[in-house]
Design an enzyme around this catalytic site. Structure first.
Site, mmCIF file in Angstrom:
data_model
loop_
_atom_site.group_PDB
_atom_site.id
_atom_site.type_symbol
_atom_site.label_atom_id
_atom_site.label_comp_id
_atom_site.label_asym_id
_atom_site.label_seq_id
_atom_site.Cartn_x
_atom_site.Cartn_y
_atom_site.Cartn_z
ATOM 1 N N ASP A 236 0.827 -1.203 0.000
ATOM 2 C CA ASP A 236 0.000 0.000 0.000
ATOM 3 C C ASP A 236 0.865 1.260 0.000
ATOM 4 O OD1 ASP A 236 -2.691 1.213 0.426
ATOM 5 O OD2 ASP A 236 -1.779 1.930 2.268
ATOM 6 N N GLU A 296 1.686 -0.477 -5.009
ATOM 7 C CA GLU A 296 0.753 0.591 -5.355
ATOM 8 C C GLU A 296 1.600 1.810 -5.690
ATOM 9 O OE1 GLU A 296 -3.005 3.337 -3.918
ATOM 10 O OE2 GLU A 296 -1.507 2.719 -2.467
HETATM 11 C C1 GLC Z 1 -4.091 3.301 -0.587
HETATM 12 C C2 GLC Z 1 -5.367 2.505 -0.604
HETATM 13 C C3 GLC Z 1 -6.483 3.382 -0.152
HETATM 14 C C4 GLC Z 1 -6.187 3.838 1.264
HETATM 15 C C5 GLC Z 1 -4.808 4.510 1.347
HETATM 16 C C6 GLC Z 1 -4.368 4.694 2.766
HETATM 17 O O1 GLC Z 1 -4.111 4.337 -1.480
HETATM 18 O O2 GLC Z 1 -5.581 1.959 -1.879
HETATM 19 O O3 GLC Z 1 -7.728 2.763 -0.223
HETATM 20 O O4 GLC Z 1 -7.176 4.736 1.683
HETATM 21 O O5 GLC Z 1 -3.821 3.748 0.710
HETATM 22 O O6 GLC Z 1 -3.943 3.482 3.326
#
Ligand code: GLC
Ligand code: CA
Length: 575
Positions: A236, A296
């Site tokens: 993440d 991500e």
């Molecule tokens: C990432 C996740 C999102 C979340 C954020 C904070 O972007 O995909 O859903 O709110 O991280 O953890």
């Protein structure tokens, strides 16, 4: 089915063998990591993202659970995916619906138990479906015991696990950074009179990755789940792990953001190069367990994207969202994004939707031809060279179902940003299984409402309709697995100037497949698309089409296309 890589058992045996061989009194060298799985399953399989709150509810609380996922493994196997990525299912106060983790080594009781997780992994394995978890380690929940200890006193041994600072002389926050979700990035904590830093919600304090104890704790968390059978992690928010150690102010630039705040050039709170050292360490542990890391890594900057791969020692699958950044169906726009990724010489990852962005059915749809467009998009990201990551419900053409009023909003960003920012509830609604009430997701009112369209648009109805989006996905996924060119072939762009049709070849030495996607409502004819490719075939054999039947022969000198038509044809040398 492909081989599942050797997991913890083999690594542990290798470690024992190494110990036995070490001369007495010398320290045994750590065993070398097992050789990478030559098949590299993650290059060939499709990953399916599951938002566990919304997939299937088996205990009648209106919220999905792990047993719900297990109960749908047959469906996923039939669909043809090779891995599921489950967004966080760990204990959490659910301020950010699981992205605020309060215990990294348990399952939230709302989702089930560790035993339920073990069963999911075991049942998945039987069906060739691996389980990827979500590692949320930029921050924890403010209810995590690490943060509770950290906030208790300035002298706490965990104080430096988070980012604490005094305010400025006038009591203002330490610098001008802004949290992504609409609040300031610093929160004053009365217990000690200092501020802590949070990139997301105030309930998500940032961990201090410059503290080696934090790094070690997180590596241990990753090991723990690999040993329990996780096949990897989606990492993440990787670009937020590190902050400028001097906490310098970000430069303010022209304009305001969607919350009405001055815009910043985020040079000091995001994308710091130190993240690559952290990724190398996470990768080393992953390699010891034959696991995969999916990053991500929101970016359209190719140089930045390439850095996430390292020298093959960082993230195997950085999700770039370069498709999701194209907001309308456009052959030239997609062609350009593919070219950028292909030129980078990396293993591509293609994504058209997820739990943070409006559903692809709405984003690319023109309001009239949305189903046909959904099929074009599916045929695109599932036939390119690379790993596709699907989002649950994409295979049904699920639509976004935004809250109608502010009181209905569950996602705090939507509450804060209403009505400009409606939050992310719309793309997180329950999976639509059948035509029953609540789309067969739950027997009780679900945590988010299903749209009226669910009565016609669901797994039951679409399974029975040969022309459904779902059946197209199934055919595409089966074709990817069985066709050598689609599985292993290089990407060769065709008709580079065509404004309407995106066409390409996937080819290996012995095979070639033509993919032609009409991204317009017009009736173009593709003339001699294979000219100059050195292929002998003058006709093609349809493998899959939205109008043409499989096995039909088509001439290759002129291929007329209907609006939004998809043609995938074998044009290999054997013909
Ligand atoms: C990432 C996740 C999102 C979340 C954020 C904070 O972007 O995909 O859903 O709110 O991280 O953890
Ligand atoms: Ca439940």
């Amino acid at each position: 089915m492909t081989k599942i890589p050797a997991f913890a058992g083999a690594a542990a045996l290798a470690a024992l063998a190494a110990l036995a061989l070490a001369a007495p009194g010398t320290l045994a060298q750590a065993p070398p990591p097992p050789p990478a799985d030559p098949h590299e399953w993650w290059k060939h399989e499709v990953i399916y993202e599951i938002y566990p709150r919304s997939f299937a509810d088996t205990n009648d609380d209106g919220i999905g659970d792990l047993n719900g996922i297990t109960s749908k493994l047959d469906y996923l196997q039939e669909l043809g995916v090779g891995a599921i990525w489950i967004t966080p299912c760990f204990p959490s106060p659910q301020v950010d619906f699981g992205y605020d983790v309060s215990d990294y080594e348990q399952i939230d009781p709302m989702y089930g138990t560790l035993a339920n997780f073990d069963r999911l992994v075991a049942e998945g394995k039987k069906r060739g479906i691996r389980v990827i978890l979500d590692l949320v380690v930029n921050h924890t929940s403010d209810q995590h015991k690490w943060f509770q200890e950290s906030r208790s006193s300035k002298g706490s041994p965990k104080r430096d696990w988070y980012i604490w600072r005094d305010g400025k002389a006038d009591g203002q926050p330490p610098n001008n950074w802004l949290a992504l979700f609409g609040t300031p990035a610093w929160k004053l904590d009365p217990a000690t009179g200092q501020y802590y830093y949070h990139f997301f919600y105030p309930e998500q304090p940032d961990l201090n990755w410059r503290n080696p104890e934090v790094e070690k704790a997180i590596l241990d968390v990753s090991r723990y789940w690999y040993e329990r059978g996780a096949a990897g992690f989606r990492l993440d928010a990787v670009d937020t792990l590190y902050e400028d150690p001097k906490l310098r102010d970000n430069p303010v630039v022209a304009g305001t953001d969607k919350f009405g705040r001055p815009k910043h050039d985020e040079i000091y709170d995001r994308r710091l190069p130190e993240v690559h050292d952290a990724l190398k360490k996470l990768r080393k542990v992953a390699d010891e367990h034959g696991a995969v890391l999916v990053g991500e890594t929101w970016t359209s900057d190719i140089a930045e994207l390439k850095r996430y791969y390292g020298n093959g020692d960082e993230v195997q699958l950085p999700m770039n969202f370069m498709f999701a950044m194209v907001n309308a169906l456009s052959a030239p726009a997609f062609r350009k994004q593919i070219a950028l990724i292909e030129e980078a010489g990396v293993w591509p990852v293609y994504v058209i939707g997820n739990h943070d962005i409006v559903r692809s059915w709405n984003r690319y749809g023109d309001g009239i031809n949305n189903d046909a467009i959904a099929k074009v998009l599916a045929s695109l990201y599932l036939t390119l060279r690379g790993t596709p990551v699907m989002y649950y419900g994409e295979e049904l053409g699920m639509e976004n179902n935004d809250p109608k009023t502010q009181d209905e909003v569950k996602d705090p960003i939507g509450v804060l940003g209403w009505p400009v920012e409606k939050g992310r509830d719309g793309e997180r609604t329950p999976m639509q299984w059948d035509a029953r009430q609540h789309a067969g997701f739950s027997r009780v009112k679900p945590w988010l409402p299903v749209p009226a369209s669910a009565r016609k648009r669901n797994v039951g109805v679409e399974t029975a309709d040969p022309a459904s989006i779902l059946n197209l996905y199934k055919r595409l996924l089966a074709l990817r697995r069985s066709n050598e060119a689609l599985r292993e072939g290089e990407y060769v762009p065709l008709v580079p100037d065509d404004p309407n049709v995106l066409a390409y070849l996937r080819r290996t030495k012995g095979s070639a497949v033509l993919v032609a996607l009409n991204m317009s409502a017009s009736l173009p004819t593709l003339r001699d698309p294979l000219a100059g490719q050195g292929l002998k075939a003058t006709t093609g054999r349809v493998l899959l089409g939205t109008t043409l039947a499989a096995n039909q022969t088509i001439p290759l000198d002129a291929i007329p296309l209907r609006p939004f038509e998809v043609v995938i044809a074998d044009v290999g040398p054997g013909r």
